[in-house]
Design a protein around this motif. Sequence first.
Motif, PDB file in Angstrom:
ATOM      1  N   PRO A  36       0.823  -1.221   0.000  1.00 53.86           N
ATOM      2  CA  PRO A  36       0.000   0.000   0.000  1.00 53.86           C
ATOM      3  C   PRO A  36       0.853   1.265   0.000  1.00 53.86           C
ATOM      4  O   PRO A  36       0.342   2.334  -0.289  1.00 53.86           O
ATOM      5  N   GLN A  38       3.690   1.722  -1.864  1.00 51.83           N
ATOM      6  CA  GLN A  38       4.332   2.005  -3.153  1.00 51.83           C
ATOM      7  C   GLN A  38       3.514   1.542  -4.334  1.00 51.83           C
ATOM      8  O   GLN A  38       3.692   2.021  -5.440  1.00 51.83           O
ATOM      9  N   TYR A  40      -0.111  -0.173  -6.291  1.00 56.39           N
ATOM     10  CA  TYR A  40      -1.232   0.414  -7.028  1.00 56.39           C
ATOM     11  C   TYR A  40      -2.070   1.334  -6.158  1.00 56.39           C
ATOM     12  O   TYR A  40      -2.682   2.272  -6.652  1.00 56.39           O
ATOM     13  N   LEU A  41      -2.090   1.079  -4.832  1.00 54.12           N
ATOM     14  CA  LEU A  41      -2.936   1.919  -3.976  1.00 54.12           C
ATOM     15  C   LEU A  41      -2.454   3.364  -3.934  1.00 54.12           C
ATOM     16  O   LEU A  41      -3.219   4.270  -3.618  1.00 54.12           O
ATOM     17  N   GLN A  42      -1.188   3.579  -4.287  1.00 49.63           N
ATOM     18  CA  GLN A  42      -0.710   4.962  -4.383  1.00 49.63           C
ATOM     19  C   GLN A  42      -1.334   5.683  -5.582  1.00 49.63           C
ATOM     20  O   GLN A  42      -1.254   6.899  -5.686  1.00 49.63           O
ATOM     21  N   ASN A  43      -1.895   4.923  -6.510  1.00 50.57           N
ATOM     22  CA  ASN A  43      -2.598   5.535  -7.638  1.00 50.57           C
ATOM     23  C   ASN A  43      -4.084   5.720  -7.347  1.00 50.57           C
ATOM     24  O   ASN A  43      -4.808   6.295  -8.154  1.00 50.57           O
ATOM     25  N   ALA A  44      -4.502   5.188  -6.200  1.00 54.32           N
ATOM     26  CA  ALA A  44      -5.919   5.279  -5.839  1.00 54.32           C
ATOM     27  C   ALA A  44      -6.132   6.565  -5.066  1.00 54.32           C
ATOM     28  O   ALA A  44      -6.262   6.564  -3.849  1.00 54.32           O
TER      29      ALA A  44
ATOM     30  N   ASN B  64     -10.656   6.106  -1.953  1.00 52.66           N
ATOM     31  CA  ASN B  64     -10.783   6.066  -3.410  1.00 52.66           C
ATOM     32  C   ASN B  64     -12.093   5.405  -3.833  1.00 52.66           C
ATOM     33  O   ASN B  64     -12.322   5.168  -5.010  1.00 52.66           O
ATOM     34  N   LEU B  68     -10.118   1.666  -7.772  1.00 55.31           N
ATOM     35  CA  LEU B  68      -8.963   0.973  -8.340  1.00 55.31           C
ATOM     36  C   LEU B  68      -8.837  -0.448  -7.796  1.00 55.31           C
ATOM     37  O   LEU B  68      -8.539  -1.373  -8.543  1.00 55.31           O
TER      38      LEU B  68
END
Lengths: 831, 115
Positions: A36, A38, A40-44, B64, B68
């Motif tokens: 979380p 680094q 995909y969740l950093q893109n959320a 979010n 995602l």
Amino acid sequence: MRIIACIFCLVISISLGILLNQKIGKVPPIGSFFSPFQGYLQNAGPIVKQGYQQQVISTSLISGARIYYDDEGIPHVFASNDYDLYFSQGYVTAKDRLWQMDFQTRFASGRLSEVVGTEAYELDRYQRRMGMVFGAERMLEESFRDPLSRMMLEAYADGVNAYIGQLDPKNYPVEFKILDYKPEKWKPLNSALLLKLMSATLAGGSDELYLQHILDHYGTELTESLFPAFPDNRNPIIPSGTDWPFEALTTPSVPGVRKIADRRSALIDAPSSTGEAEDSWLLTSKKPENIGSNNWAIGGKRSATGYPILANDPHLKMTLPSIWYEIQLKGTDANTMGVSIPGAPGIIIGFNEQVAWGVTNVGSDVLDWYRIEFQDADPGKYYFGGSWRDTESRIEEIRIRNEGTRKDTVYYTHHGPVSYRAGEKPQNFSYTNNIPEGHALRWVAHLPSNDLACFYQLNRATGYEDYRRAIQQFSAPAQNFVFADRHQNIAITPNGWFPLKYAEQGKFLLDGQDPADEWHGRIPADQNPSVLNPPQQFVASANQSPVDKSYPYYLDWQFAPPDRAIRIDEVLKQLSKADYRDLQRLQLDSRSILADSLLPGLIELIGNLEKLTSPRREAIRRLAEWNHHYEQESIAASIFDAWYDALEQSLWSPLFDGHKARMRYPNRDQTVRLLLSEDRRRALGAWMDLEEESWRERVLQALDQSLDRLKTQLGDAPENWSWGNYKATEVAHLADMPGFGSGRLMTGGAPKTVNAVGSRNGPSWRMIVELGEHPKAYGILPGGASGNPGSPYYDNQLERWQKGELRTLFYPDSEELARKNSVSTLELIRP
Amino acid sequence: MKFFILFFLLALVTQWLLPWWTILPLAFTCAFFFRHHPGRVFFLVFSAVLILWIPVGIFLSFRNNHLLSHKVALLIGLPDFPTNWLLLLFLAPLPVALAAGLSAMSGRLLRSLLF
């Protein structure tokens, strides 16, 4: 004992660590991707960003720029000079679409193997051998001669790089994390590559190999009869009767020995193998009728406002992220809005305070294949015009992930690259089906060009004269540029770099030794077909033939069928006091002109319905009651569509399938003519040994096949055969990543109708602009502004697009207004 | 308990700042300095990783609206249901927790070999 346990745990732990840190097959590196901190969740990102303000400092800026994001996530850029304007465009586009820009550039330049490994090798090799990078380099060289275009490209690249420069790995767009690679520095060449990619999509097709095979096999009479010299010309873009206000150049005459019949004998003995295996049984390749577009403009006399209204919907492969990026650019002399290509500066389809413009593709023949004779199989020399000439070799280095670099040499003649020499064509790689081995590629996309200048000027145009000047800078892919301004002008110009050819030159393979077969220069840009303010008070295009036979130059022997164009004209002719809603209705029109012209005759051909089996009778009954609209719920539309496909197959397959060389079917107007005319059937029946009665039998068999197909795909109950179900529209992710696409969308319309929504292709942007004192514009994307699958703006317009709704585009003329309506802002500051 | 808190806090800081895999040497080192039973060390580190990753993941995902996480769940082949993001957030840290637990165990075992 303990020592073994210790080593065991250590080894397992380290191995797991290594394993979880890398991409294995299609599985992303699990450790970093799911962390979380680094992954995909950093893109959320958070959904609500109201009032979010960001400041970015860059030393390359001249004075700085402000960007206001509206409630749809659309950026409105305000800058006081062109450099900062295009720098900002690069910056904000990268912020929303960096991965898409990177991926499409790699696709275009044959560099996908670097990311996905050896599975993309043939594709990469194909792009190199088509000269994609070669073309982009020539374009860049020419564009850099123009200080304005150079500034645009460099400013844009600087902006993209400023964004990349401040990215941490944890902020890389999620697809970089999935595919496990890093963004790289943006080069102006990349922008050129993306414009070449448009050329490849829209003007990169050819079927002369297939036609050559037909000519070789069947001879002149059948070939000329089924593939005639003139396109289906019922409704040209430039209305019949329009004057050509210029003195035409002398058109090249058909070389005496180059009549089709001779061309056959000349080439049939030619040593050039076309690369098909001797004993293969080959099916035809069908040209998909999905890539095309509509545009039109109506004059003030037909509109409610008294000013022109312009509409455009380019049909392309629909993907997520959207292939277009919407943006407003307000500089000192420009206040323009519309859609841009993510990766290239300027607005491609849009409007400003005074004018609006749009484009559809011109399917003219700008790509030809020339048979090359090498000296004793030495690719270093080839024969032309009575002497031996040297080829130039270009070594392409294709880097492959986990493998290293493979080198591939491509030989260039003065015509262009010899894409595949004898024996070089890969087996089972469909991209190369239509490429003849041992032939050089002559393609307009390889010519030096400065297309960006066109958009720089269009974006700032104040009226008709500016439009004319701007579009003459544009080369490829040729487009029908529709135009309207608030001074009551409407115009359309099928426009681009058109080679000057003799009639039907390039319909078949050409002779690379003979100067008479070369392109004879170009049609002068100011002699491209064009019309201003025609009496009918509208102009329109839908990829059909641009001109009737009165135009002095040859453009092509075939264009897209005029069905959509006929329907558009039919509706526009009726309009008076129209507003944007009338044009919106037309964009969503699903009337099938094919069904209008074909269905009554087909039913008549079948004759007495009483004698039919009950499924056949039931199907015909549905078709007879059908309103010829491809509506989402229509069952008849599914039956008709499946029937037409089966008809083409059953009529043409006996002639054109199953040969050792690949052929193609005739165009749709030939199919219709055959089905509707008994004389025609008799003539063709003579070739194929068919009686009239057996034509009827084939038509019915095709109906059975179509019903079988519907049953297999959708089940026995006709209630499930609705058009929306059968067509199965989906907007997939650009790299087809599961879960990142739209899933099944129910929509009306079909590739053959104005609302050209197919299963994967369709209106990739719908726009309508009402001109006036201040223009009012409407638009919608099948997606959204953001390329981040974790952003609500990734696909927030999709549902409205599916329903046929439009958004009112927020087009502020002052920064004050933009600020007041902004959801978040971004300030680019010079330190 | 001291061991758990120390490891958890150090992991929290290093996970923010450094690559994910630094949690493996960290687990090894921490375990080296404590005398817990190796099985207990494994369990503590394993659960610490889950307690660190899962709530942070859930927080980020909620912020979010799971847009995602839902898509990523589909990407890796989990079934399409509204709360598949939750399944994803619980499943995904398991291999990392396992690796970290084993690393800790080997650190602990090394200590008993040396002293």
